[in-house]
Design a protein around this motif. Structure first.
Motif, PDB file in Angstrom:
ATOM      1  N   ILE A  17       1.023  -1.030  -0.048  1.00 34.57           N
ATOM      2  CA  ILE A  17       0.050   0.076   0.018  1.00 34.57           C
ATOM      3  C   ILE A  17       0.726   1.144   0.113  1.00 34.57           C
ATOM      4  O   ILE A  17       0.613   2.225  -0.778  1.00 34.57           O
ATOM      5  N   LYS A 115      -9.850   1.012   7.397  1.00 33.08           N
ATOM      6  CA  LYS A 115     -10.066  -0.273   6.718  1.00 33.08           C
ATOM      7  C   LYS A 115      -9.442  -1.417   7.623  1.00 33.08           C
ATOM      8  O   LYS A 115      -8.749  -1.363   8.395  1.00 33.08           O
ATOM      9  N   TRP A 121      -6.873  -2.384  -1.553  1.00 28.76           N
ATOM     10  CA  TRP A 121      -7.031  -0.851  -1.753  1.00 28.76           C
ATOM     11  C   TRP A 121      -7.574  -1.095  -3.403  1.00 28.76           C
ATOM     12  O   TRP A 121      -7.007  -1.363  -4.145  1.00 28.76           O
ATOM     13  N   GLU A 125      -9.402   4.365  -4.112  1.00 23.76           N
ATOM     14  CA  GLU A 125      -8.863   4.916  -2.553  1.00 23.76           C
ATOM     15  C   GLU A 125      -7.766   5.290  -2.599  1.00 23.76           C
ATOM     16  O   GLU A 125      -7.375   6.340  -1.893  1.00 23.76           O
TER      17      GLU A 125
END
Length: 150
Positions: A17, A115, A121, A125
């Protein structure tokens, strides 16, 4: 069953991420970075903050799955434009890691997204968080240039 914060959950955030977010933020900063002499965007891991529910003897680390915060840290150095005082600016994007989920914000008490761990994701987002964060950064730069909030 809900996944709890552990090594795998934290590694997913730091290895999957955060790089996506850094890439998007970097692209969104293309108009801002030329205003500064130097620019650094790096991953950070908070290994200082103890989990209030953890054993005092346990080292805080990703390996132990007990890190409370990870994120990105931006450092813009040497704003240098005629008519404005030179300044540096630091800005963080903070993932606050709770037991079953995490929140993402700039660390100023705001949260743009919450989350559960290991949930993927969406591109939208990633875009939304990057845009919110860069908009906040541009507002801070604008205030500094205008001489507000020094």
């Amino acid at each position: 069953m809900q996944h709890t914060r552990d090594k795998d959950a934290i590694l997913q955030l730091t290895n999957k991420i955060l790089p996506k977010l850094a890439e998007r933020i970097h692209a969104n900063l293309s108009a801002v970075t030329p205003l500064f002499e130097d620019y650094k965007l790096e991953k950070v891991t908070d290994t200082w903050t103890k989990d209030p529910h953890a054993d005092d003897d346990t080292e805080i680390s990703i390996e132990n799955g007990n890190v409370q915060q990870v994120g990105l840290k931006l450092r813009l150095e040497g704003f240098n434009r005629a008519g404005a005082d030179a300044f540096d600016l630091n800005k963080n994007l903070i993932f606050k890691l709770e037991l079953y989920d995490y929140s993402v914000g700039s660390g100023t008490g705001n949260s743009w997204l919450e989350k559960p761990y290991l949930e993927n994701w969406s591109d939208s987002e990633v875009d939304e968080i990057a845009v919110n964060w860069v908009e906040e950064l541009i507002e801070e730069i604008t205030q500094r240039v205008a001489g507000i909030g020094e």
